[in-house]
Structure formats: structure tokens, C-alpha cells
Write a protein that holds these residues in place. Sequence first.
Motif, PDB file in Angstrom:
ATOM      1  N   PRO A   1      48.874 -10.371 -20.803  1.00  0.00           N
ATOM      2  CA  PRO A   1      50.086 -11.219 -20.255  1.00  0.00           C
ATOM      3  C   PRO A   1      49.865 -12.572 -19.658  1.00  0.00           C
ATOM      4  CG  PRO A   1      49.875  -9.606 -18.544  1.00  0.00           C
ATOM      5  CD  PRO A   1      48.903  -9.240 -19.688  1.00  0.00           C
ATOM      6  N   ASP A   2      50.528 -13.585 -19.582  1.00  0.00           N
ATOM      7  CA  ASP A   2      50.583 -14.488 -18.906  1.00  0.00           C
ATOM      8  C   ASP A   2      50.550 -14.477 -17.203  1.00  0.00           C
ATOM      9  OD1 ASP A   2      50.227 -17.325 -17.731  1.00  0.00           O
ATOM     10  OD2 ASP A   2      52.489 -17.876 -18.262  1.00  0.00           O
ATOM     11  N   LEU A   3      49.258 -14.658 -16.775  1.00  0.00           N
ATOM     12  CA  LEU A   3      49.366 -14.266 -15.431  1.00  0.00           C
ATOM     13  C   LEU A   3      50.358 -15.132 -14.340  1.00  0.00           C
ATOM     14  CD1 LEU A   3      45.290 -14.481 -14.748  1.00  0.00           C
ATOM     15  CD2 LEU A   3      46.930 -12.400 -15.162  1.00  0.00           C
ATOM     16  N   ASP A   4      50.775 -16.200 -14.795  1.00  0.00           N
ATOM     17  CA  ASP A   4      51.808 -16.889 -13.882  1.00  0.00           C
ATOM     18  C   ASP A   4      53.115 -16.224 -14.127  1.00  0.00           C
ATOM     19  OD1 ASP A   4      49.743 -18.795 -13.172  1.00  0.00           O
ATOM     20  OD2 ASP A   4      50.231 -20.215 -14.848  1.00  0.00           O
ATOM     21  N   SER A   5      53.319 -15.348 -15.178  1.00  0.00           N
ATOM     22  CA  SER A   5      54.745 -14.755 -15.262  1.00  0.00           C
ATOM     23  C   SER A   5      54.707 -13.552 -14.436  1.00  0.00           C
ATOM     24  CB  SER A   5      54.865 -14.493 -16.472  1.00  0.00           C
ATOM     25  OG  SER A   5      54.139 -13.477 -17.341  1.00  0.00           O
ATOM     26  N   LEU A   6      53.712 -13.092 -13.760  1.00  0.00           N
ATOM     27  CA  LEU A   6      53.608 -11.694 -13.218  1.00  0.00           C
ATOM     28  C   LEU A   6      53.994 -11.952 -11.747  1.00  0.00           C
ATOM     29  CD1 LEU A   6      50.144 -10.444 -14.500  1.00  0.00           C
ATOM     30  CD2 LEU A   6      52.380  -9.862 -15.458  1.00  0.00           C
ATOM     31  N   LYS A   7      54.615 -10.657 -11.273  1.00  0.00           N
ATOM     32  CA  LYS A   7      55.305 -10.658  -9.978  1.00  0.00           C
ATOM     33  C   LYS A   7      55.058  -9.288  -9.552  1.00  0.00           C
ATOM     34  CE  LYS A   7      59.618 -11.778  -7.530  1.00  0.00           C
ATOM     35  NZ  LYS A   7      61.042 -12.103  -7.770  1.00  0.00           N
ATOM     36  N   VAL A   8      54.524  -9.322  -8.065  1.00  0.00           N
ATOM     37  CA  VAL A   8      54.189  -8.092  -7.613  1.00  0.00           C
ATOM     38  C   VAL A   8      54.667  -7.888  -6.265  1.00  0.00           C
ATOM     39  CG1 VAL A   8      51.959  -8.622  -6.866  1.00  0.00           C
ATOM     40  CG2 VAL A   8      52.449  -6.335  -7.296  1.00  0.00           C
ATOM     41  N   GLU A   9      55.333  -6.956  -5.742  1.00  0.00           N
ATOM     42  CA  GLU A   9      55.844  -6.638  -4.615  1.00  0.00           C
ATOM     43  C   GLU A   9      54.936  -5.849  -3.517  1.00  0.00           C
ATOM     44  OE1 GLU A   9      59.269  -3.949  -2.977  1.00  0.00           O
ATOM     45  OE2 GLU A   9      60.369  -5.654  -3.937  1.00  0.00           O
ATOM     46  N   VAL A  10      55.009  -6.299  -2.225  1.00  0.00           N
ATOM     47  CA  VAL A  10      53.784  -5.732  -1.353  1.00  0.00           C
ATOM     48  C   VAL A  10      54.949  -5.439  -0.106  1.00  0.00           C
ATOM     49  CG1 VAL A  10      51.744  -6.726  -1.866  1.00  0.00           C
ATOM     50  CG2 VAL A  10      53.145  -7.848  -0.331  1.00  0.00           C
ATOM     51  N   ASP A  11      54.263  -4.484   0.809  1.00  0.00           N
ATOM     52  CA  ASP A  11      54.908  -4.241   2.194  1.00  0.00           C
ATOM     53  C   ASP A  11      55.086  -5.108   3.130  1.00  0.00           C
ATOM     54  OD1 ASP A  11      55.290  -1.794   0.577  1.00  0.00           O
ATOM     55  OD2 ASP A  11      53.631  -0.530   1.832  1.00  0.00           O
ATOM     56  N   GLU A  12      55.720  -5.144   4.055  1.00  0.00           N
ATOM     57  CA  GLU A  12      56.096  -5.832   5.153  1.00  0.00           C
ATOM     58  C   GLU A  12      54.943  -5.677   6.209  1.00  0.00           C
ATOM     59  OE1 GLU A  12      58.175  -8.591   5.834  1.00  0.00           O
ATOM     60  OE2 GLU A  12      60.242  -8.164   4.596  1.00  0.00           O
ATOM     61  N   VAL A  13      54.553  -6.690   6.806  1.00  0.00           N
ATOM     62  CA  VAL A  13      53.252  -6.696   7.755  1.00  0.00           C
ATOM     63  C   VAL A  13      54.402  -6.188   9.015  1.00  0.00           C
ATOM     64  CG1 VAL A  13      51.906  -7.779   9.348  1.00  0.00           C
ATOM     65  CG2 VAL A  13      51.747  -8.006   6.634  1.00  0.00           C
ATOM     66  N   GLU A  14      54.046  -5.338   9.672  1.00  0.00           N
ATOM     67  CA  GLU A  14      54.642  -4.714  10.689  1.00  0.00           C
ATOM     68  C   GLU A  14      53.722  -4.215  11.828  1.00  0.00           C
ATOM     69  OE1 GLU A  14      58.446  -1.941  12.513  1.00  0.00           O
ATOM     70  OE2 GLU A  14      57.573  -1.764  10.286  1.00  0.00           O
TER      71      GLU A  14
ATOM     72  N   ARG B   1      45.868 -14.335  -7.353  1.00  0.00           N
ATOM     73  CA  ARG B   1      46.043 -15.591  -6.907  1.00  0.00           C
ATOM     74  C   ARG B   1      47.088 -16.491  -7.746  1.00  0.00           C
ATOM     75  NH1 ARG B   1      41.128 -17.410  -7.281  1.00  0.00           N
ATOM     76  NH2 ARG B   1      40.625 -16.569  -5.494  1.00  0.00           N
ATOM     77  N   ALA B   2      47.010 -16.084  -9.301  1.00  0.00           N
ATOM     78  CA  ALA B   2      48.055 -16.858 -10.064  1.00  0.00           C
ATOM     79  C   ALA B   2      49.517 -16.089 -10.017  1.00  0.00           C
ATOM     80  CB  ALA B   2      47.385 -16.444 -11.435  1.00  0.00           C
ATOM     81  N   ALA B   3      49.401 -14.871  -9.745  1.00  0.00           N
ATOM     82  CA  ALA B   3      50.639 -14.210  -9.848  1.00  0.00           C
ATOM     83  C   ALA B   3      51.313 -14.568  -8.330  1.00  0.00           C
ATOM     84  CB  ALA B   3      50.572 -12.559  -9.780  1.00  0.00           C
ATOM     85  N   THR B   4      52.784 -14.214  -8.666  1.00  0.00           N
ATOM     86  CA  THR B   4      53.842 -14.173  -7.361  1.00  0.00           C
ATOM     87  C   THR B   4      53.854 -13.023  -6.807  1.00  0.00           C
ATOM     88  OG1 THR B   4      55.112 -15.932  -8.527  1.00  0.00           O
ATOM     89  CG2 THR B   4      56.006 -14.932  -6.678  1.00  0.00           C
TER      90      THR B   4
END
Length: 489
Positions: free
Chosen positions: A120-133, A420-423
Amino acid sequence: MKSTVEHLSPTRVRINVEVPFDELKPDFDRAYKNIAKQVKIPGFRPGKVPARVIEARLGRGVVLDEVVNAAIPNKYSEAVSGADDVTPIGRPDIEVTEIADNERLTFTAEVDVRPEIALPDLDSLKVEVDEVEVTDDAVTEQLDQLRARFGTLTGVERAAAAGDFVQIDLSASVDGKEIEEAATTGFSYEVGQGGLIDGIDEAITGMKADEEKTFPSTLVAGEYADQEAQVTVKVTAVKERELPEADDEFAQLASEFDTLDELVENLRERLGSAKRMEQATQARDRLLDQIVEGTEVPLPESVVAAEVDSRTHDAVHAFDHDEDRFAEFLTQQGKTREEFDTEAKDEAEKAVRYRLVLDALADKEEVSVGDQELTERIMYQAQQYGMAPEQFVQQIQQAGQLGAIYQDVRRSKALITAVRAATVTLPSGDVVDLSDLLGSDDDVEVTDPTADEAPSTVEGEVVDSTDDTADAAGDKDDDKAGDAAAAKA
């Protein structure tokens, strides 16, 4: 030399090679020279037997066998180098189809190859991470751990409890026979620490000095590994750890800070940095999962089979390759051999799939590895194995694993490039900037993809790799599992 490539499947090709005898003259010269050194013929010194005499005494067939066996690996490599989009990742099955003396040599080589993978196009990728707490409790825990390093042990008369240090004597027996290597005296152990003997913490908790207890436990090493033993533990002393007061004096003792507040703030900052590193690791792992799950990856059968064999070998090796002991262990785990084999195959397919995706990603992003990066990884792994770098390098060179390390580093860089390319976002939807942890685009060394590829890991543990060059017996498959996040091994 003429060669053609037939695509038998997305992961396997047949290479047809025809070599005129004119091209084999250097191989004939070497063959005559090698045979002359090995035979003893009256009237000729060793190594000085003329070609015509060798053929007259031994026959032309002996010479042809020597020539063919020496020439095929080189001609196979030539054919692979000249073929477009063919990257072997397994050992070739070679068949000589014709030896027309003084005319031509023809052979075929079937080999698994790296499949074409549509990423897939790397710029179109989106990934979610946990909050820093960073909670106050977490900071307090870090402070207490630091205080524990400067704590003192004081003998007490009470029963041992979690966190206490006890001095113990240990012995064990199997079927009434004492096990000499399992006996020790005056051993210092922290109650609740774990990792010593199963059941030891439960046995010690509540015991006072000079008390003794026997309990059953399964041994994990030695001649009686995986057998149930009767373990006897005697507590000879119970000591309580007293922590220093958390104040400015302690801060000056344990750190470069003058006040406790400064030390606590530094601990909070360090915890925050560690949490951000966890974010980067999450982004890496989750993005790789996302790419693999959304990508069709044909699996080369021979590479998967080699991975299964490697995993099975490692599992049985822990039991000195005793299949009966291994079967007994599986039974204790409530698992059949068939279930183990199925799991091994599933894990092998997953590991190969992840490696192929990372290789395709590295190719797409034209990622290469510099000498300094390769050296740093070698130094890191040598340290992990507790070896001198020179000794480690010598061993990996002898094992043909230098290319595997290079490939592992290359995969690591490819995955970092993808992150680096993903959101990257938080659950709230806010975008997370990880550039200070991942570096900039300029940090990734990009070279001409048509240039000769040096010997190639996803960052962290160790990933498998594939060696794309063939030796005389065939292609050397250097697939070895590596970085847990990358290989998912």
C-alpha cells in the motif's frame, strides 16, 4: 551462455541454462590440474600428468564429471544475475539435462524466489497508539526502586515475607536419589523474586530461621530436567531490607541532583521518555501488522519448510534431540505432537510472511545499510551474547550469517521509514510526532537499487533473512528469526 526463465508459480521459477563447451575451457583446465594432483601414474610426477594421459587412463567421463560439478554453480549464479526480477530465496533443485561432449552442457534449476508483493501507499496508512501517561504511583515506584539499590539488610526474628532476603540451603532428590548438582548452601534469595525453582516462594513465605520444608517441583536443567523432584529448603537467616529516607540527602547520594524534587522530576521525565519509546514501538508493531494483514503474500514452500525444520530442531534440541523426552514434555503441556507441528507451521508461515513484506518494503523504499550501521548491530549482538566483537564476527562469518545481520538491519530501517511516512494518532485523534525518536528522512541511506547489494534486521531482537546467492550445492538459505516485532516469530 543462454538462459531462460519459466515462472512456475508466483514463488517458484525454472531456469533453463545452455553452456557452450567453449566457455568451459577454464573449468577443463582446472579439472585436469585437480585430477593430476590426485592420481599416481608411473613416469609422471604428481600434478604433472598430461590431459591426454588422464583421459586415456581414467576416461573422459571422469573429467566431464569434474567439469560439470565445478561449472554448474557458477553458471547458475550467472543465470540468476542476468535474469530480471528473480531473487532466489531457497536452495535450487538442479538437473543436468544434456552433456553433449565438445558441444554444450544444458541443465535446469528450479528454485523458490521472492514473490512480487503489491504494497500500500505508505502515506495513506494510519495507526493508533496509546496515550503517554506518567502517574504519581509510577514515579513513586521508580523512586522506591532507586532507594532499594541503597538499602541495607537487617536480620529479623520473624517469618519471611515477600521482599525479604533469606539465606537458604537447598537439596533435591528424584525417586529417593540425591541430586548432587542441585544442592547448595548459604544461597541468598529475595522472596518473591522468582526464576529459581517453581514453588520456592510459596515454600519460603512464612518460614523462620532454622525451619525446613520439602515440596515437589519440576527440575528445568541437568540430567533430571523435566522430572519431578522433592526439593528441601532450609532457611538459615531472614533479613529485611531497610530503605533510606526519601529526602534531599538521599537525592544527593543517589544522583547528581541537590534536592528530592529535582530527582523526582527527572524520574518523571525519564518515565515519559520511556513511554514515548513505547509509543514508537507500538506504532512500529501495529503498522507492520496492518501492512501484512492488508497485503497478499504468496509463501515459498521451501522457505516455510526450512523455517518449520529450524523451529522443530530448536525445540527438540532443548531435550538433547531425545524425541521421547520431547513427547513427554508436550504431554505435560497438554499438547500433542500434531498440535505442536501445526503451531510450528503456522508460526513459520507468519514469520516468512512478515520477512517478505519487509524485504519488499526495503526494495520499494530503496533502503541500504551503511558500514557504520552494520558495525553497530554486530557490536550490539556481540554484547547480547557476551562475546568479544572480533570473536562474534569470526563466528557469524564461519556460519555464513553476516548477510542475515545486514538484511535484518535493512528491514529495520525499512519499517522505520514506513512509520515515518504513516500518520500516527492517539485515541483522541490527535496526531503524534515521533520524528525525534525515528529521525528524519535524511537519516535513511538511499542508494541505487541496481547497485550490488551488500550482505542484510527489524530493530530490536533478531529477524530471519534470505541469502540470494547460490553456492555449488545450491542457494544458501540464511533465514533465521530476528526481531520479534518485525518477524512476529
